[in-house]
Design an enzyme around this catalytic site. Structure first.
Site, short mmCIF file in Angstrom:
data_model
loop_
_atom_site.label_atom_id
_atom_site.label_comp_id
_atom_site.label_asym_id
_atom_site.label_seq_id
_atom_site.Cartn_x
_atom_site.Cartn_y
_atom_site.Cartn_z
N CYS A 75 0.69 -1.40 0.09
CA CYS A 75 0.06 -0.22 0.06
C CYS A 75 0.67 1.26 -0.24
O CYS A 75 1.90 1.43 0.79
CB CYS A 75 -0.72 0.11 1.08
SG CYS A 75 -1.90 -1.45 1.21
N MET A 80 1.04 9.77 5.44
CA MET A 80 1.07 8.81 6.55
C MET A 80 0.04 9.33 7.60
O MET A 80 -0.52 8.59 8.31
CB MET A 80 2.44 8.63 7.11
CG MET A 80 3.00 7.72 6.72
SD MET A 80 2.15 5.99 6.34
CE MET A 80 3.36 4.91 5.87
N SER A 101 2.88 -4.48 3.38
CA SER A 101 3.82 -3.18 3.54
C SER A 101 3.02 -2.06 3.00
O SER A 101 2.11 -1.86 2.30
CB SER A 101 5.02 -3.33 2.47
OG SER A 101 5.90 -4.48 2.53
N CYS A 102 3.18 -1.05 3.83
CA CYS A 102 2.58 0.36 3.64
C CYS A 102 3.74 1.45 3.76
O CYS A 102 4.10 1.60 4.99
CB CYS A 102 1.30 0.64 4.78
SG CYS A 102 0.37 1.92 4.37
N VAL A 103 3.75 1.98 2.66
CA VAL A 103 4.84 3.22 2.65
C VAL A 103 4.09 4.59 2.21
O VAL A 103 3.08 4.49 1.33
CB VAL A 103 5.85 2.84 2.07
CG1 VAL A 103 6.62 1.69 2.52
CG2 VAL A 103 5.52 2.61 0.65
#
Length: 122
Positions: A75, A80, A101-103
């Site tokens: 994602c 953020m 994974s979320c960046v």
């Protein structure tokens, strides 16, 4: 390898496919929150996360699988600060609680707030 294409998700805006099926696995391209019927992008992170999830689901359905078979996602968020609101919508769709994974990224295509790619089994 089988290319996956559906009119129920946005068409690729570059030299790539919506998804591929390879040896019983389905890989989606990153799905941004473009409504495939109208070409519009909804306002706000919750609505955009919802549309991105719907787009992923449409590609998976075309391949003969579903959101409950997703085991990995990546994602991308433009901010953020949207993480919590994104998670709320994400949890409603990715019921299998896949590895993720979320960046945060600097920019996303069309100035959207999120993008989701997935890997599922058939």
């Amino acid at each position: 390898m089988n290319i996956i294409h559906t009119d129920n998700a946005p068409a690729a805006i570059g030299p790539y496919s919506q998804g591929f099926e390879v040896n019983g696995f389905v890989f989606t391209s990153g799905q941004i929150p473009v409504d495939p019927a109208s070409g519009t992008v909804p306002e706000g992170i919750a609505a955009q996360a919802e549309q991105s999830c719907k787009n992923v689901a449409a590609i998976l359905a075309q391949a003969g699988t579903g959101m409950d078979k997703v085991f990995k996602t990546t994602c991308f968020l433009a901010d953020m600060g949207d993480f919590s609101a994104f998670n709320e919508m994400y949890a409603k769709h990715f019921v299998s609680k896949p590895a993720r994974s979320c960046v945060a990224v600097k920019d996303l295509p069309k100035g959207v707030l999120c993008e989701i790619e997935a890997i599922a089994v058939k």
